[in-house]
Structure formats: C-alpha cells, structure tokens
Design a protein around this motif. Structure first.
Motif, PDB file in Angstrom:
ATOM      1  N   PRO A  41       0.788  -1.239   0.000  1.00 41.40           N
ATOM      2  CA  PRO A  41       0.000   0.000   0.000  1.00 41.40           C
ATOM      3  C   PRO A  41       0.819   1.287   0.000  1.00 41.40           C
ATOM      4  O   PRO A  41       0.275   2.347  -0.257  1.00 41.40           O
ATOM      5  CB  PRO A  41      -0.821  -0.111   1.285  1.00 41.40           C
ATOM      6  N   ASP A  42       2.129   1.216   0.284  1.00 39.72           N
ATOM      7  CA  ASP A  42       2.841   2.465   0.563  1.00 39.72           C
ATOM      8  C   ASP A  42       3.449   3.138  -0.661  1.00 39.72           C
ATOM      9  O   ASP A  42       4.085   4.179  -0.544  1.00 39.72           O
ATOM     10  CB  ASP A  42       3.914   2.234   1.637  1.00 39.72           C
TER      11      ASP A  42
ATOM     12  N   PRO B 265       2.656   4.164  -5.030  1.00 41.99           N
ATOM     13  CA  PRO B 265       1.576   4.192  -6.021  1.00 41.99           C
ATOM     14  C   PRO B 265       1.363   2.810  -6.643  1.00 41.99           C
ATOM     15  O   PRO B 265       2.319   2.146  -7.047  1.00 41.99           O
ATOM     16  CB  PRO B 265       2.064   5.201  -7.049  1.00 41.99           C
ATOM     17  N   VAL B 266       0.113   2.397  -6.685  1.00 39.65           N
ATOM     18  CA  VAL B 266      -0.214   1.042  -7.122  1.00 39.65           C
ATOM     19  C   VAL B 266       0.172   0.829  -8.582  1.00 39.65           C
ATOM     20  O   VAL B 266       0.698  -0.218  -8.949  1.00 39.65           O
ATOM     21  CB  VAL B 266      -1.718   0.767  -6.898  1.00 39.65           C
TER      22      VAL B 266
ATOM     23  N   GLU C 255      -7.922  -0.537  -0.023  1.00 39.34           N
ATOM     24  CA  GLU C 255      -7.275   0.650  -0.566  1.00 39.34           C
ATOM     25  C   GLU C 255      -6.699   0.467  -1.979  1.00 39.34           C
ATOM     26  O   GLU C 255      -6.656   1.425  -2.736  1.00 39.34           O
ATOM     27  CB  GLU C 255      -6.252   1.225   0.396  1.00 39.34           C
TER      28      GLU C 255
ATOM     29  N   ASP D 194      -3.468   7.330  -5.477  1.00 37.76           N
ATOM     30  CA  ASP D 194      -2.040   7.206  -5.799  1.00 37.76           C
ATOM     31  C   ASP D 194      -1.294   8.524  -5.552  1.00 37.76           C
ATOM     32  O   ASP D 194      -0.113   8.512  -5.218  1.00 37.76           O
ATOM     33  CB  ASP D 194      -1.830   6.736  -7.243  1.00 37.76           C
TER      34      ASP D 194
ATOM     35  N   ARG E 155      -0.472   8.533  -1.902  1.00 42.35           N
ATOM     36  CA  ARG E 155       0.644   7.617  -1.630  1.00 42.35           C
ATOM     37  C   ARG E 155       1.966   8.257  -1.991  1.00 42.35           C
ATOM     38  O   ARG E 155       2.947   8.166  -1.273  1.00 42.35           O
ATOM     39  CB  ARG E 155       0.486   6.323  -2.425  1.00 42.35           C
TER      40      ARG E 155
ATOM     41  N   GLY F  46       4.210   9.149   0.923  1.00 47.36           N
ATOM     42  CA  GLY F  46       5.141   8.020   1.016  1.00 47.36           C
ATOM     43  C   GLY F  46       4.600   6.878   1.855  1.00 47.36           C
ATOM     44  O   GLY F  46       5.345   6.063   2.369  1.00 47.36           O
ATOM     45  N   LYS F  47       3.290   6.838   2.014  1.00 46.17           N
ATOM     46  CA  LYS F  47       2.699   5.726   2.759  1.00 46.17           C
ATOM     47  C   LYS F  47       1.308   5.434   2.221  1.00 46.17           C
ATOM     48  O   LYS F  47       0.762   6.233   1.446  1.00 46.17           O
ATOM     49  CB  LYS F  47       2.659   6.043   4.250  1.00 46.17           C
ATOM     50  N   GLY F  48       0.787   4.302   2.644  1.00 43.33           N
ATOM     51  CA  GLY F  48      -0.531   3.895   2.159  1.00 43.33           C
ATOM     52  C   GLY F  48      -1.634   4.670   2.840  1.00 43.33           C
ATOM     53  O   GLY F  48      -1.413   5.373   3.827  1.00 43.33           O
TER      54      GLY F  48
END
Lengths: 128, 233
Positions: A7-8, A10-11, B192, B213, B216, B220-222
């Motif tokens: 998750p941390d 960009p997907v 997520e 995105d 994120r 720098g984190k989800g």
C-alpha cells in the motif's frame, strides 16, 4: 500470475514493475495474448482503471501491443525484451555493488565474490 | 460521458442540534471507485443515505447523474445499506424474485452465478443464515444490477477475510464501466488498492479528497497508514 501490491507506493508503478517482470521471466511469452484489463485487475485485486494505466504505460514503452481484433499481446520483438532485460539486470548489479560497499567491500572484492558465487563455468561467458 | 454519477455540493445534514455533515463537496465520475473513509460516527452513512435519497439535506445539494434524489435517481442507484434489509422469512430464491420485480436492470443470471460461487442454495432460508452470509447475499444482489451509481455502505464489515477477497473481486468484475461507485468503510487496508479516489471524513467534514495514488506519492505511505496517523486518538 502472483501479485504482491503493497500500500505504501503508487499502485500503478507496482503493477508496471510486476507486469514487466512477468514478460522478462517468460511468464507471458513474446506474442502471447494477455488477459483483459478487468480480469487482470480482479486477479491483482486492484482497480481496473489503475491496471489500465499500467498497461498503457507498458504499451508506450513498446513492451505490449494492442491489436484491433486480437486484444492486447506481448510484443513479438525479442530485441525490445532483451533490451529491457539488460536494463533490469544492470539495476540488480548496481544494487548488489551498493549493498556490498555498505558492508565494507571494495568494488573489486564485490566482483570477485560474484565470480566465486557463480562457480567455475561462469568464466567462459562474458557478454549477457 | 457527460455528468458525474454522483455530485455533492456543500452538502450538510443536521440531526436536531448535532451536525452530522457540514459543507461536503466532491463528485464521483463514471468508471471510478471512490472510497469514503473515516472513523465511526464521521458521517459516512449519513452521506450515503443522502445520496440514496433516504434522507433530505439540511443544506447544499446532491445529485445522481444530474438528477436530484427521487424515484428517477433511485432507479439509477444500487444501494447496499450497512444493515440487513431483506425480509428474514424469505428463502434465497424469493430475494431473487424480489429484486427482479423491483429493478428492471437486475440480471438474474449474474446473481445466480454469484450465489453459486458463494455456495448459497436457492432454497436456503435467510433466518438460518449468519450475519456474514446475509451480507454476501445482499452484496451479490446489489452487484447484479446494472446501475449508474453503486453506493456500498461497509460491504465487507461483517464477512470473514477469505470471503472478503471474493467480494472485492466480485465488485471489480461486476460494476459497469459507465458507473461510479462510492464505497464506505473503516477497513481501509482491505480496500485501498481498489480505490481511484479517497475522501476522508472527520466529524462530518472532508479532511482530504483526491487520487489515492497521489496521496501515496505525496505522503510516502498507504491510505491506511496515513489514516492511522492523522486520525490517531
């Protein structure tokens, strides 16, 4: 294919990397048709729009091709795949050198260690 | 594609003296999945009920595909409430007939296939089902509609982790491309990777809204990690 999306970051970047790897390792072979966006998205448990964005980026790089009738396939051009493989391998080599340096090895020592790890046969081939 | 599937403009709702929502503005464009995220009591369900036309706004406006809430907007909206809404004396097959009666966009074939995957037999009685099983049934029914807007209020709250994966992939495979989706949950980590956009609510106000995105990249984190930090008690 097996996806691992953290998750941390960009997907879509992670999707690009993992799809690239699937092509390089031959999980998707040259010219092979890849599943539709929605199918891939469901497999990876990500949003179809995000998957679409990743696929579009791989198309821009010439790794994937869209055909009007056959859907989306891996490029049939082995040169492109080989070039990308070279790039990825070079990144791995740089990462190894950096890690070895952090442990206190000189570049020459790191190279010698890599040779040793590869075993005696590795000396005959020089080019990747 | 022209209008947004859901649009909220300075939307407010008060219950007596208590403010549940205050000046909420955002939109869900066609083909996009938006997460409505926030702690308990932050106004998620109130917002979804306003969009579903079950509550009337105290201020501001909400519209579905350009239509204010009413019979026309409800025909376009597939709404999954956060609690059991099916009559418990029914059997599974009765609920299929019920949905087919109510919603012209309901696909019986799609629902039957999903229920078979979930191992829900047509003759099963709802009164004998667990809460999680009922939730699966309800979600399968709602996702079998070809709606323009899906409003899912806590779709995975009560189901086991193994079934969550199936439910999420059901959502991905079944929402139509010209439809928008608003999905509320406090189980952020579970959903997520599914989200295009994320709207964070706190005490009825929008704390952050935008591309998942982007958040994120910026933080720098989800989303889950960010949420835990920002909403720490």
């Amino acid at each position: 294919m097996d996806w691992e999306i953290l998750p941390d970051r960009p997907v879509y970047l992670q999707l690009v990397e993992q799809l690239e790897l699937a092509v390089l390792t031959g999980e998707y072979s040259p010219g092979q048709r890849i599943p539709p966006v929605r199918e891939l998205a469901a497999e990876a448990a990500v949003n179809p729009n995000t998957m679409q964005r990743a696929l579009a980026q791989l198309e821009d790089r010439g790794l994937l091709e869209t055909h009007r009738t056959a859907g989306r396939t891996v490029t049939g051009d082995p040169g492109r795949i080989a070039a990308l493989r070279g790039q990825r391998a070079a990144e791995c080599a740089r990462a190894y050198l950096a890690a070895a340096q952090r442990l206190g090895l000189s570049p020459a020592q790191a190279v010698a260690l890599a040779r040793q790890a590869a075993g005696p046969d590795a000396h005959h081939e020089t080019e990747v | 594609m022209c209008t947004d599937c859901l649009s909220c403009q300075a939307l407010s709702k008060t219950y007596g003296r208590r403010t549940a929502l205050c000046g909420v503005t955002f939109a869900v464009a066609p083909g996009r999945i938006t997460g409505l995220l926030g702690p308990n009591g932050s106004g998620k369900t109130t917002l979804i009920k306003l969009a579903a036309g079950l509550l009337t706004p105290s201020g501001g406006a909400v519209s579905v595909c350009g239509t204010p809430p009413g019979p026309a907007s409800k025909a376009l909206t597939a709404y999954l409430p956060d609690r059991v809404f099916l009559p418990l004396h029914c059997r599974v097959e009765d609920t299929l007939a019920l949905f087919a009666d109510f919603f012209p966009d309901f696909s019986r074939g799609k629902a039957a296939a999903m229920l078979a995957d979930l191992k829900l037999e047509p003759r099963m009685k709802l009164s004998s089902m667990s809460k999680g099983t009922l939730e699966k049934l309800q979600l399968a029914l709602v996702m079998s509609r070809r709606a323009r807007l899906y409003l899912l209020d806590e779709p995975i709250g009560g189901v086991d982790p193994a079934a969550r994966a199936y439910i999420l992939s059901t959502i991905i495979r079944n929402y139509s491309e010209d439809a928008g989706m608003l999905l509320s949950t406090h189980l952020i980590a579970e959903v997520e990777n599914l989200l295009d956009d994320a709207v964070f609510l706190r005490e009825g106000r929008v704390v952050s809204a935008g591309l998942a995105d982007d958040l994120r990249q910026r933080e720098g984190k989800g989303l889950d990690a960010w949420f835990r930090e920002v909403f720490a008690c």
